[in-house]
Each structure stands twice: as C-alpha cells, then as structure tokens.
Design a protein around this motif. Structure first.
Motif, mmCIF file in Angstrom:
data_model
loop_
_atom_site.group_PDB
_atom_site.id
_atom_site.type_symbol
_atom_site.label_atom_id
_atom_site.label_comp_id
_atom_site.label_asym_id
_atom_site.label_seq_id
_atom_site.Cartn_x
_atom_site.Cartn_y
_atom_site.Cartn_z
ATOM 1 N N THR A 52 151.467 -9.102 72.420
ATOM 2 C CA THR A 52 151.949 -8.214 73.479
ATOM 3 C C THR A 52 153.184 -8.788 74.159
ATOM 4 N N LEU A 53 153.166 -10.086 74.440
ATOM 5 C CA LEU A 53 154.315 -10.723 75.081
ATOM 6 C C LEU A 53 155.551 -10.667 74.185
ATOM 7 N N ARG A 176 147.076 9.382 85.484
ATOM 8 C CA ARG A 176 148.165 10.047 84.754
ATOM 9 C C ARG A 176 149.370 9.124 84.589
ATOM 10 N N ARG A 177 149.133 7.815 84.585
ATOM 11 C CA ARG A 177 150.227 6.855 84.450
ATOM 12 C C ARG A 177 150.205 6.210 83.070
ATOM 13 N N GLN A 178 151.294 5.534 82.752
ATOM 14 C CA GLN A 178 151.420 4.861 81.461
ATOM 15 C C GLN A 178 150.507 3.633 81.436
ATOM 16 N N MET A 179 149.473 3.695 80.611
ATOM 17 C CA MET A 179 148.484 2.620 80.551
ATOM 18 C C MET A 179 148.515 1.877 79.208
ATOM 19 N N GLY A 180 149.566 2.131 78.393
ATOM 20 C CA GLY A 180 149.564 1.590 77.041
ATOM 21 C C GLY A 180 149.422 0.078 76.955
ATOM 22 N N PHE A 181 150.034 -0.646 77.907
ATOM 23 C CA PHE A 181 149.995 -2.108 77.841
ATOM 24 C C PHE A 181 148.844 -2.720 78.635
ATOM 25 N N VAL A 182 148.142 -1.906 79.401
ATOM 26 C CA VAL A 182 147.071 -2.437 80.245
ATOM 27 C C VAL A 182 145.956 -3.114 79.435
ATOM 28 N N ALA A 216 146.420 -9.862 66.605
ATOM 29 C CA ALA A 216 147.861 -9.727 66.794
ATOM 30 C C ALA A 216 148.412 -8.377 66.350
ATOM 31 N N ILE A 217 147.739 -7.707 65.430
ATOM 32 C CA ILE A 217 148.280 -6.452 64.890
ATOM 33 C C ILE A 217 147.325 -5.271 65.094
ATOM 34 N N VAL A 218 146.092 -5.414 64.579
ATOM 35 C CA VAL A 218 145.173 -4.279 64.584
ATOM 36 C C VAL A 218 144.786 -3.866 65.999
ATOM 37 N N MET A 219 144.372 -4.815 66.832
ATOM 38 C CA MET A 219 143.924 -4.463 68.171
ATOM 39 C C MET A 219 145.051 -3.950 69.073
ATOM 40 N N PRO A 220 146.279 -4.544 69.035
ATOM 41 C CA PRO A 220 147.355 -3.950 69.844
ATOM 42 C C PRO A 220 147.630 -2.487 69.493
ATOM 43 N N VAL A 221 147.635 -2.165 68.192
ATOM 44 C CA VAL A 221 147.853 -0.775 67.784
ATOM 45 C C VAL A 221 146.731 0.117 68.312
ATOM 46 N N ALA A 222 145.485 -0.326 68.117
ATOM 47 C CA ALA A 222 144.335 0.477 68.541
ATOM 48 C C ALA A 222 144.315 0.671 70.051
ATOM 49 N N PHE A 223 144.457 -0.415 70.805
ATOM 50 C CA PHE A 223 144.375 -0.338 72.260
ATOM 51 C C PHE A 223 145.514 0.481 72.848
ATOM 52 N N TRP A 224 146.745 0.263 72.331
ATOM 53 C CA TRP A 224 147.883 0.982 72.904
ATOM 54 C C TRP A 224 147.730 2.484 72.677
ATOM 55 N N CYS A 225 147.372 2.872 71.468
ATOM 56 C CA CYS A 225 147.225 4.294 71.149
ATOM 57 C C CYS A 225 146.102 4.940 71.956
ATOM 58 N N LEU A 226 144.962 4.266 72.039
ATOM 59 C CA LEU A 226 143.821 4.849 72.748
ATOM 60 C C LEU A 226 144.021 4.847 74.260
ATOM 61 N N ALA A 227 144.809 3.892 74.764
ATOM 62 C CA ALA A 227 145.083 3.867 76.201
ATOM 63 C C ALA A 227 146.162 4.872 76.594
#
Length: 293
Positions: A52-53, A176-182, A216-227
C-alpha cells in the motif's frame, strides 16, 4: 447510452466482482504458506501495508498529491473494523474447515441488511427478510456440524468476521466517502499483533512466498475493490459478492488439498449459496428496472 446512475451501479458491480474473485484465493494461499497463525497473520498483513505504501508513493509521484487515505472519523472506525476482521478471519481459518469459514462468512450480506436497517434506516424488502430466514437455517446446519466436530471456536470466529465486515461496509456506505485505502492501511493492526506474537520465537512459515504474494498483491486488490464498492452499491449488494469466495474457495481447497466438506456443511452451504444467488439476481434486476424507469 446508460444513465449515469445505472452506469455507476455497473461500475460498483464490476469492482466488487473483481474483489470477490481475488478474495476467493485468500484461504488457499494461507494454507499453501504452511505456517503458524501469528507468523502468517503478521507477514500477510505487513506485506499488505508495504504494498500500500508503495502504491501511495507511486500515486504521489504521478499526480503530485496524496490520495484520500483515511476520510475522517468514519475512516478510522471502518479501519478498526477491517483490522479486527483480519484477525477473526485468520483465527477462523486455523480453527475450522475451509468450507465452514467461507459459508459462514457468506452471512455477511444479511448482517449488512440488518445493520443498514438499524443505523441507516434502509428497510430491507420482504424478499431480503425471507432470504435471511433461509440463511439462518443454512448457517445453523453448518454450525451444528461444527458442534459435533469440535470446531465451535472457529465457526464462532467466522460468524464474528462476517458481522465485523458487514459493519465496516455499512460505515463506508453511510459516509459515502472514498474508503479504498482504509482496509489496506488497517492491516497495520493485525501486522503489529501478529509480528509481536511471532518474532520472540521466530517466524515459522514453510513457504513464505505464497503469503507475501497473498498480502502484497491479492489482498490489496480484494480489499480496495470491496471497500470502494459501497460508493456505488448498497451494503447488502456489496456483501453479495462474498458469494464468489463462498463458491470458489472450497473448490480451490478441494483441488489443492483434497479437503472434502462434511455433509451438513455441504447442505447448509448449498442453502446459503442458492439463497444469496437468487436474492442477488432479484436485487440487481429490481434496481436496474428502477433506474431505467
């Protein structure tokens, strides 16, 4: 050309579908890592934070400004919930069968519907209430199997994980805010906990490459999309895409590890899967009809 509201709805569907597909690989990759719970929790979560960083740094260089990281108090609350859900999910993976975990976590959309009803005053339609009854029946069958096999704690952690995830999605929906990186930054919490527990005696992971790839790859994609999905979809709709993990994760585990679920889990999971599928299709058609009209 699609109306703006309808096109945004399809954007939400695409994002959450990608997120659900990526999430279905989580348990198989954790199992392939073959390590103790604290080592895997710490390394998996730390890899997510580092990735993420790196992404944030690249975005800063390209755009000249930082993206929204944690949007105020709602972001902090959602981050805490996502961090806790990572812990309860890994505890469930290590303490019950894979099929039990994914089928019980599939109860997430029903928790989302209840929380949205209570806190957002979004009263679910009668079809959702009926679906809840069938899903309670399905979860009951799975948990009954856990009682007989001594997997009560793991099943309870899976159910708690579903509730916490639903709460995080509801917070995102309400703000209703951008939560992709949370949820990605929230991985700091399980990373610190896992590494604190594991490092005194040394990390124990037989195949760390799988865990690093997952974190490093799978979880960032999953979390960002679902958030990000709750910006365009209701909390119950986002939760529906956890169905992809429900269907696919046991298949991956069966193919890789030859782990066959017990009969009660299959029956209960079948009820859950069918209920979510029918309800999801009904919700999508209902919303599309409203937007077009």
């Amino acid at each position: 050309m699609f109306p703006t509201a309808l096109s945004e709805h399809w954007k939400g569907l695409l994002l959450t579908a990608i997120g659900g597909l990526a999430l279905s690989m989580d348990i198989p990759l954790v199992r392939l890592g073959d390590g103790d719970i604290w080592s895997i929790l710490g390394v998996r979560s730390a890899a997510t934070v580092v990735a993420t960083l790196v992404i944030l740094g690249a975005m800063r260089l390209v755009s000249g400004k930082w993206p929204v990281l944690v949007p105020g108090r709602p972001g902090l609350i959602a981050g805490l919930l996502y961090g806790l859900s990572s812990l309860t999910f890994v505890l469930a993976v290590f303490n019950t069968a894979t099929a039990n975990v994914v089928f019980i976590v599939a109860f997430n959309p029903m928790f989302g519907a209840l929380l949205s009803w209570i806190f957002l005053k979004e009263k679910p339609p009668a079809a959702t209430l009926i679906a809840m009854l069938f899903m309670i029946l399905g979860v009951g069958l799975i948990v009954s199997g856990g009682l007989s096999s001594g997997h009560v704690f793991g099943d309870a952690m899976a159910l708690l994980s579903a509730l916490i995830l639903a709460a995080a999605i509801t917070v995102g929906r309400a703000s209703r805010r951008q939560m992709g990186f949370v949820p990605l930054l929230a991985a700091i919490l399980p990373a610190v906990l896992g590494l604190t527990q594991a490092l005194p005696s040394g990390l124990s992971i037989a195949h760390p490459g799988w865990i690093l790839f997952n974190g490093a790859i799978v979880m960032p994609v999953a979390f960002w999309c679902l958030a990000t999905g709750p910006r365009y979809l209701s909390a119950p709709e986002v939760g529906m895409f956890y169905l992809l993990e429900t269907v696919l994760a046991p298949i991956w585990v069966w193919l890789i590890f030859a782990e066959t679920p017990v009969t009660t889990t299959l029956v209960g999971g079948g009820i859950l899967t069918a209920t979510i599928a029918v309800h999801s299709l009904w919700m999508a058609r209902r919303k599309s009809a409203r937007q077009v009209s």
